[in-house]
Design an enzyme around this catalytic site. Sequence first.
Site, PDB file in Angstrom:
ATOM      1  N   GLY A 104      -5.877  12.882   5.191  1.00  0.00           N
ATOM      2  CA  GLY A 104      -6.536  14.158   4.925  1.00  0.00           C
ATOM      3  C   GLY A 104      -7.584  14.049   3.837  1.00  0.00           C
ATOM      4  O   GLY A 104      -8.709  14.543   3.984  1.00  0.00           O
ATOM      5  N   THR A 142     -10.026   3.252   7.828  1.00  0.00           N
ATOM      6  CA  THR A 142     -10.209   3.152   9.266  1.00  0.00           C
ATOM      7  C   THR A 142     -10.881   4.388   9.834  1.00  0.00           C
ATOM      8  O   THR A 142     -11.858   4.312  10.585  1.00  0.00           O
ATOM      9  CB  THR A 142      -8.836   2.987   9.962  1.00  0.00           C
ATOM     10  OG1 THR A 142      -8.081   2.027   9.234  1.00  0.00           O
ATOM     11  CG2 THR A 142      -9.003   2.535  11.392  1.00  0.00           C
ATOM     12  N   HIS A 151       0.832  -1.198   0.000  1.00  0.00           N
ATOM     13  CA  HIS A 151       0.000   0.000   0.000  1.00  0.00           C
ATOM     14  C   HIS A 151       0.860   1.238   0.000  1.00  0.00           C
ATOM     15  O   HIS A 151       0.540   2.238   0.643  1.00  0.00           O
ATOM     16  CB  HIS A 151      -0.897   0.032   1.226  1.00  0.00           C
ATOM     17  CG  HIS A 151      -1.791  -1.142   1.303  1.00  0.00           C
ATOM     18  ND1 HIS A 151      -1.432  -2.293   1.940  1.00  0.00           N
ATOM     19  CD2 HIS A 151      -3.013  -1.353   0.783  1.00  0.00           C
ATOM     20  CE1 HIS A 151      -2.423  -3.168   1.820  1.00  0.00           C
ATOM     21  NE2 HIS A 151      -3.384  -2.632   1.128  1.00  0.00           N
TER      22      HIS A 151
END
Lengths: 578, 578
Positions: B400, B442, B219
């Site tokens: 963000g 998450t 990732h």
Amino acid sequence: MTHVYDDPAAFKDDVLAGFALAYPDHVQRVPDASGFVRAGGPLEGKVGLVIGGGAGHYPSYNGVIGTGFADAAVLGGLFSSPSAEQVYRVCRAADGGAGVVMGFGNYAGDRLNFGVAADRLRAEGIDTRIVYVTDDIASAPPAEQGDRRGIAGTFTVYKIAGAASEAGLDLDGVERVMRAANAATFSFGVAFDGCTMPGAGEPLFHVERGRMDFGLGIHGEPGITSDAWMPAPDLAAKLVETVLAERPADADGRAAVLVNGLGATKYDELFVLFGLVAPLLEQAGVRLVRPEVGELVTSLDMAGCSLSVTWLDDELETFWTAPADTPAFRRGTPATSTRFTTHRQVSSESARTTVAEATEESRAAAEVARRALAALSATVEEHKDELGRLDAVAADGDHGIGMSRGALAATEAADATAAQGGGVQSVLAAAGSAFGDKAGGTSGILWGLLLDRTGQQLGNTDAVTGDALAHAVRSAADQLKEFSGADLGDKTMLDALFPFVDALVGAVDAGEPVGTAWPAAARTATEAARETAALRPRVGRARPLAERSVGTPDPGAVSLALIVTAVGDVLADAPVRS
Amino acid sequence: MTHVYDDPAAFKDDVLAGFALAYPDHVQRVPDASGFVRAGGPLEGKVGLVIGGGAGHYPSYNGVIGTGFADAAVLGGLFSSPSAEQVYRVCRAADGGAGVVMGFGNYAGDRLNFGVAADRLRAEGIDTRIVYVTDDIASAPPAEQGDRRGIAGTFTVYKIAGAASEAGLDLDGVERVMRAANAATFSFGVAFDGCTMPGAGEPLFHVERGRMDFGLGIHGEPGITSDAWMPAPDLAAKLVETVLAERPADADGRAAVLVNGLGATKYDELFVLFGLVAPLLEQAGVRLVRPEVGELVTSLDMAGCSLSVTWLDDELETFWTAPADTPAFRRGTPATSTRFTTHRQVSSESARTTVAEATEESRAAAEVARRALAALSATVEEHKDELGRLDAVAADGDHGIGMSRGALAATEAADATAAQGGGVQSVLAAAGSAFGDKAGGTSGILWGLLLDRTGQQLGNTDAVTGDALAHAVRSAADQLKEFSGADLGDKTMLDALFPFVDALVGAVDAGEPVGTAWPAAARTATEAARETAALRPRVGRARPLAERSVGTPDPGAVSLALIVTAVGDVLADAPVRS
């Protein structure tokens, strides 16, 4: 960037070894050759489709060997044509008795090497046909479709030809279908960044940040026109528009469509592009038949992608949609060939050559030839990097490496043959064969021929006089010119070779000793090589790319000049009679 | 570098649209969801294997939907968990009546989102099992195998589970086989360079020239230990040695072996590596069963590769070697399912929610909630880049962006619900659901729950007093802590949330008005968030990577502090009774 490798010079061999271990159910290695045939050997009575080209394009070409696709594949070094010897060996191994069709992209080196191999196969009674693929729209205008390069459309053309052969068409039939598929195939691509060869610290080229290069090549060549980066919808529109502009008048709209990734432009990006391309094509009346989205013809880790369209009629559609079962590409459910069931043993006959008888005089000449070859090898080694840099201006920069590999092999073969008492013809024949095989590519086969044909003229009997040598070189040069299909002024090694030969023969005919005539002619060659900077290549190079080389001398002409200069030093001291 | 994209925020949707067009014979889109089921719909009576995770890993996960492999796949944003809502929708669509097994890699966001969806499916009568994959040796020591990340070994585990389901095993059986496959799977990889997200100018990380990072993530996480570049034989030895060190005592030597490329480490390199790995494994007594070499679990155009070994017994070998037919992976000749033949209609029921009745007082509180959500969204937007930078220290830097997407969706949902006369519970429920769905990952599900559970405590009837608000937030925080499985000190948003809640409840219980108590508690949260810099995460993060975050505050704690501060400004002016 290529990160996983051991000895860069052995990269291709390491790749082939790993591939053979990974797919034993699909392929088997051809003994002593850089290639594979279907596991079990060639199928009795089936036309053999043998495809190939440089390594670095996986799954092209070894990844698509199998039922409904290729019978065999032959690989050269990275982005470099396999040698004629390799092509010959793999084709022999793939022959099922119904003839062989060779498929490759339209590049000078491939045409020369496959062409020489085809002549040899035909001479041995194997009917051999050649179809080279010319799908790259960017590389020549429509009127000169036959001069275009082969890029991702090779995949579709080979798939269709493979299905035609699997269906049982005879040699004429497979050749006809394959030519039809090629004539109906049009590709256009875009590059975002170059690939890096194993061991190299930098890519073969860079595309400037925020820009894209249209008309990419698949051998590390940059694109042909540059544009500002554009979002995917604009990119899709440009690719579709360019490809549709060449839609043939008789196309009914059915088409095999590929969105191909070059290596580092990944699946998600390719799906984004396909999601935009497909509706645009449909709006233009195209019916997409079994489109493919993925990495089919790569260029190491080059960033870029292309759109290919093959306009289908009933016959082409049947073969395009037919089942296939290969390591990297499967369609339908074709576990094994159903039509052809009997395998032949793979032929692994290695021709034992015995060195021909030679006179004392010819052995003395062979000694001079050996020293000349050593000088050739030394000068190539010395100028290897410079030759690479010259070649990188409009090609993949491997001229120095290839010449170095070929020269080394040539000197070894010459030494071995001389040690067995070979005369000058035998020594030069061995050197030429080794040069062509190990250098690969265009320069390899041209230098191989030059050495071999010079030797043929000199023979294994007569003493080599200056007159004989000069005329032997002239004859070899004439044969080379005919074979290469190039003209003077096409910016090839011929542009240094012929001024050299003319000067040499003129001086020798005027009675000058070869020991002084040759070095003088070499100076002429050096000057002529320098003057090739003003020329633009016309053979084997996409036209717009050719523009880039203006201002830079031709690397083949430069290496020719370097070599004849080095050989001149040997001849100046050698006991060659006038 | 990602070059082909339009709006980076819509990248995943564009990918899914193109994929759906490319493979209509294999998959169909689940209506209103980021996922696919097999073409024709789920198979009656078959256990549904639903796999998923973030986008950017093709052919994982949508590329392996089909006979003998997955029944459905659900995709989140790039490298980001799909939301619980998306998981739920795709699982409902994939349910053939015999229950669902969910497969995903062990990441906090996936565990939370799939977990919430599983609860909901079970509540609706669909028996649902969860198996998360933990193959990455580098991410935790052997004693904590269950805490390891899932990387390329996910491919083998899903393949085996898919074959088990295709063979007709029941839900218990498929779950058992899949757990056994996971327990037997060990992977270790190496990164050479990072990938670049669409629209970003720089990769998520760089590996220094001349070095390699071992223990890569998929990732965009860099590796865990760095080493000097080594030639392929040494690299192969290191990978083999590391994976074999965990060979289970009962393994008889049979193994499914993958050499996986991450995206920009190309096929030729993977074959070189496999050609070295295979003999080393064989020398160690391993019998390779149908090994795979290629791009199976990618990470956009990341450069790197990994070795995965799954130790096989008779049952696992049977399922590993069984036929499969998916867009990107085929084995054998399994055109369609032979055991299951009847398709169910894909369920596309979209639950129509009617807004519950609410009192005037609760609607007034809803108005305050709307303003608080607007303030939340504004502060997230303002600090989006800063939050991304904090997140990029040890993760993929999307905190963000995710929070921004979630906050925007939450304010829109809140406005719509308030416009229909919803009370504060309805408004916060709508906001929470939208936040979780659109932010993904998450943070998305945690913030979704925090909003939803706070609303549940406040209800749609009573006026919201300062006391009620403070205790509602405390209750929601308690539920969040239990749900997330994290403890205080684990470097999560809880480390700012609990100091905030303690200060808020303490002050309100002591009689302070919420209009001043909340801003004061927010200052405590800000201080607490800053202090998380000293902590090391213990949940959902590979341990060695966690070290990198020491010295940087937790982005989740920082955004919590920013949000409660912004909400404090709203409450200071709001008519909330003590």
